[in-house]
Design an enzyme around this catalytic site. Structure first.
Site, mmCIF file in Angstrom:
data_model
loop_
_atom_site.group_PDB
_atom_site.id
_atom_site.type_symbol
_atom_site.label_atom_id
_atom_site.label_comp_id
_atom_site.label_asym_id
_atom_site.label_seq_id
_atom_site.Cartn_x
_atom_site.Cartn_y
_atom_site.Cartn_z
ATOM 1 C CE1 TYR A 78 -3.772 0.560 4.011
ATOM 2 C CE2 TYR A 78 -5.049 -1.413 4.477
ATOM 3 C CZ TYR A 78 -4.445 -0.562 3.576
ATOM 4 O OH TYR A 78 -4.506 -0.833 2.233
ATOM 5 C CB SER B 240 -0.878 -0.001 1.265
ATOM 6 O OG SER B 240 -1.382 1.285 1.551
HETATM 7 P P1 NAP Z 1 -11.971 -4.919 -0.539
HETATM 8 O O1 NAP Z 1 -12.751 -4.477 -1.723
HETATM 9 O O2 NAP Z 1 -12.408 -4.559 0.836
HETATM 10 O O3 NAP Z 1 -11.761 -6.540 -0.616
HETATM 11 C C1 NAP Z 1 -11.021 -7.141 0.400
HETATM 12 C C2 NAP Z 1 -11.086 -8.638 0.183
HETATM 13 O O4 NAP Z 1 -10.373 -9.281 1.242
HETATM 14 C C3 NAP Z 1 -12.507 -9.164 0.216
HETATM 15 O O5 NAP Z 1 -12.638 -10.204 -0.741
HETATM 16 C C4 NAP Z 1 -12.601 -9.760 1.605
HETATM 17 O O6 NAP Z 1 -13.503 -10.829 1.685
HETATM 18 C C5 NAP Z 1 -11.206 -10.288 1.790
HETATM 19 N N1 NAP Z 1 -10.879 -10.521 3.210
HETATM 20 C C6 NAP Z 1 -10.860 -9.606 4.193
HETATM 21 N N2 NAP Z 1 -10.486 -10.197 5.343
HETATM 22 C C7 NAP Z 1 -10.289 -11.518 5.063
HETATM 23 C C8 NAP Z 1 -9.896 -12.638 5.845
HETATM 24 N N3 NAP Z 1 -9.644 -12.541 7.146
HETATM 25 N N4 NAP Z 1 -9.783 -13.838 5.223
HETATM 26 C C9 NAP Z 1 -10.046 -13.957 3.901
HETATM 27 N N5 NAP Z 1 -10.424 -12.931 3.098
HETATM 28 C C10 NAP Z 1 -10.540 -11.726 3.695
HETATM 29 O O7 NAP Z 1 -10.484 -4.374 -0.665
HETATM 30 P P2 NAP Z 1 -9.634 -3.959 -1.946
HETATM 31 O O8 NAP Z 1 -9.694 -2.505 -2.114
HETATM 32 O O9 NAP Z 1 -9.958 -4.869 -3.089
HETATM 33 O O10 NAP Z 1 -8.165 -4.296 -1.381
HETATM 34 C C11 NAP Z 1 -7.567 -5.549 -1.590
HETATM 35 C C12 NAP Z 1 -6.168 -5.450 -1.024
HETATM 36 O O11 NAP Z 1 -5.509 -4.321 -1.595
HETATM 37 C C13 NAP Z 1 -6.130 -5.211 0.482
HETATM 38 O O12 NAP Z 1 -5.010 -5.878 1.047
HETATM 39 C C14 NAP Z 1 -5.928 -3.695 0.601
HETATM 40 O O13 NAP Z 1 -5.302 -3.353 1.818
HETATM 41 C C15 NAP Z 1 -5.037 -3.445 -0.559
HETATM 42 N N6 NAP Z 1 -5.016 -2.085 -1.084
HETATM 43 C C16 NAP Z 1 -6.171 -1.474 -1.492
HETATM 44 C C17 NAP Z 1 -6.077 -0.190 -2.048
HETATM 45 C C18 NAP Z 1 -7.278 0.569 -2.532
HETATM 46 O O14 NAP Z 1 -7.133 1.798 -2.770
HETATM 47 N N7 NAP Z 1 -8.422 -0.055 -2.693
HETATM 48 C C19 NAP Z 1 -4.846 0.426 -2.195
HETATM 49 C C20 NAP Z 1 -3.701 -0.230 -1.716
HETATM 50 C C21 NAP Z 1 -3.801 -1.496 -1.188
HETATM 51 P P3 NAP Z 1 -14.861 -10.720 2.552
HETATM 52 O O15 NAP Z 1 -15.899 -10.462 1.536
HETATM 53 O O16 NAP Z 1 -14.958 -12.036 3.221
HETATM 54 O O17 NAP Z 1 -14.706 -9.561 3.509
HETATM 55 C C1 GCO Z 2 -6.974 5.220 3.149
HETATM 56 C C2 GCO Z 2 -7.069 4.316 1.958
HETATM 57 C C3 GCO Z 2 -5.702 3.799 1.595
HETATM 58 C C4 GCO Z 2 -5.814 2.812 0.477
HETATM 59 C C5 GCO Z 2 -4.488 2.284 0.068
HETATM 60 C C6 GCO Z 2 -3.582 3.354 -0.422
HETATM 61 O O1 GCO Z 2 -7.909 5.229 3.960
HETATM 62 O O2 GCO Z 2 -5.949 5.907 3.234
HETATM 63 O O3 GCO Z 2 -7.961 3.252 2.215
HETATM 64 O O4 GCO Z 2 -5.088 3.224 2.703
HETATM 65 O O5 GCO Z 2 -6.591 1.723 0.851
HETATM 66 O O6 GCO Z 2 -3.884 1.514 1.057
HETATM 67 O O7 GCO Z 2 -2.447 2.722 -1.000
#
Ligand code: NAP
Ligand code: GCO
Length: 263
Positions: A157, A144
């Site tokens: 986080y 992230s």
């Molecule tokens: P999201 O839409 O909230 O999806 C998260 C996924 O993780 C869901 O499928 C959820 O399943 C699953 N999950 C959560 N806790 C779990 C557990 N204990 N065991 C198994 N599955 C679990 O999030 P996203 O935005 O796609 O993010 C995916 C990854 O990218 C995360 O690691 C997040 O930190 C990272 N990320 C996101 C962003 C962003 O801007 N969106 C940026 C940087 C990094 P359930 O349906 O069971 O909850």
């Molecule tokens: C926040 C956002 C971010 C993104 C991502 C950025 O609240 O700042 O959720 O943390 O999820 O991790 O890279």
């Protein structure tokens, strides 16, 4: 000829019934990989299977919480029996809690650390033995911006994602000699359910202040889309990246390079 294809490879993507995990798993499938994914609920398992089927992908779905070590070990054994030994692991599953640190309970802090940092440890530990036997493997940890930067309300986080960056570098250090590459992808701000609260329209119809802030902080002047992560994921999952190890590839539209547009 550089090989970006994944034909004959088996990929486990955690938390991949929607969001970033679904996009990455779908891209790996289009590059030839066989996909296994896990979720926590029957409802999301069916939602994911239906979505993959609609996209022409015959995915193998499992109900498993990445913090449950016994459950993860059972799931990996089941995948190895039903599908085959895992070649590619994407540690994607993750949550965020946006709470001022002095108001966050220890239980809330621990839950984020457990899923976002202990989970990748548990799943990586379960799949590495199979990779050692095969003499090759790819582990991709979804880090992230908060692997590098902090901001208000995301203490747990940021601590987890900072730790995940270093876990990535340590798996690289410990297993590179066995032809296992471990890298990270650091998405910027991506349009998914996880960031939906940061993009909600205000009562007066105006943009969420954070939405406007992120667009001003991003040279690309837009939020990322899950599709933006697909090419980087295929690259890090393929033989094309066999000499790339311990690297966090930031797919952020340039946020980390930019001081931000003058208000
Ligand atoms: P999201 O839409 O909230 O999806 C998260 C996924 O993780 C869901 O499928 C959820 O399943 C699953 N999950 C959560 N806790 C779990 C557990 N204990 N065991 C198994 N599955 C679990 O999030 P996203 O935005 O796609 O993010 C995916 C990854 O990218 C995360 O690691 C997040 O930190 C990272 N990320 C996101 C962003 C962003 O801007 N969106 C940026 C940087 C990094 P359930 O349906 O069971 O909850
Ligand atoms: C926040 C956002 C971010 C993104 C991502 C950025 O609240 O700042 O959720 O943390 O999820 O991790 O890279």
């Amino acid at each position: 000829m550089v090989n970006f294809r994944l034909d004959g490879k088996i990929a486990l993507v955690t938390g991949a019934s929607y969001g970033i995990g679904y996009a990455i798993a779908s891209a790996l499938a289009r590059a030839g990989a066989t996909i296994a994914f896990n979720v926590r609920s029957e409802e999301n398992l069916q939602k994911g299977l239906d979505a993959y089927k609609a996209d022409g992908i015959n995915a193998h779905g499992y109900i498993c919480d990445v913090t449950d070590e016994d459950g993860v070990n059972r799931m990996v054994a089941q995948i190895e029996k039903e599908v085959g030994v895992i070649d590619i692991l994407v540690n994607n599953a993750g949550i965020i809690k946006r709470i001022p640190m002095h108001e966050m309970s220890l239980e809330e802090f621990r839950e984020v650390i457990d899923i976002d940092l202990n989970g990748p440890f548990i799943v990586s530990k379960a799949v590495i033995p199979g990779m050692l036997k095969k003499g090759r493997g790819k582990i991709i940890n979804i880090c992230s911006m908060m692997s590098e930067l902090g901001r208000e309300t995301v203490s747990a986080y940021a601590a987890a994602k900072g730790g995940l960056k270093m876990l990535t570098k340590n798996i690289c250090s410990e297993y590179g000699q066995y032809n296992i590459q471990c890298n990270g992808i650091g998405p910027g701000y991506i349009e998914t359910p996880q960031t939906a609260p940061l993009r909600e329209r205000q009562a007066d119809g105006s943009r969420h202040p954070f939405d406007a802030f992120i667009v001003a902080k991003t040279p690309a002047a837009r939020w990322g889309r899950t599709e933006d992560l697909e090419g980087p994921a295929v690259f890090l999952a393929s033989e094309a990246s066999d000499f790339v190890n311990g690297h966090i590839l930031y797919v952020d539209g340039g946020i980390l390079a930019y001081i931000g547009k003058q208000p």
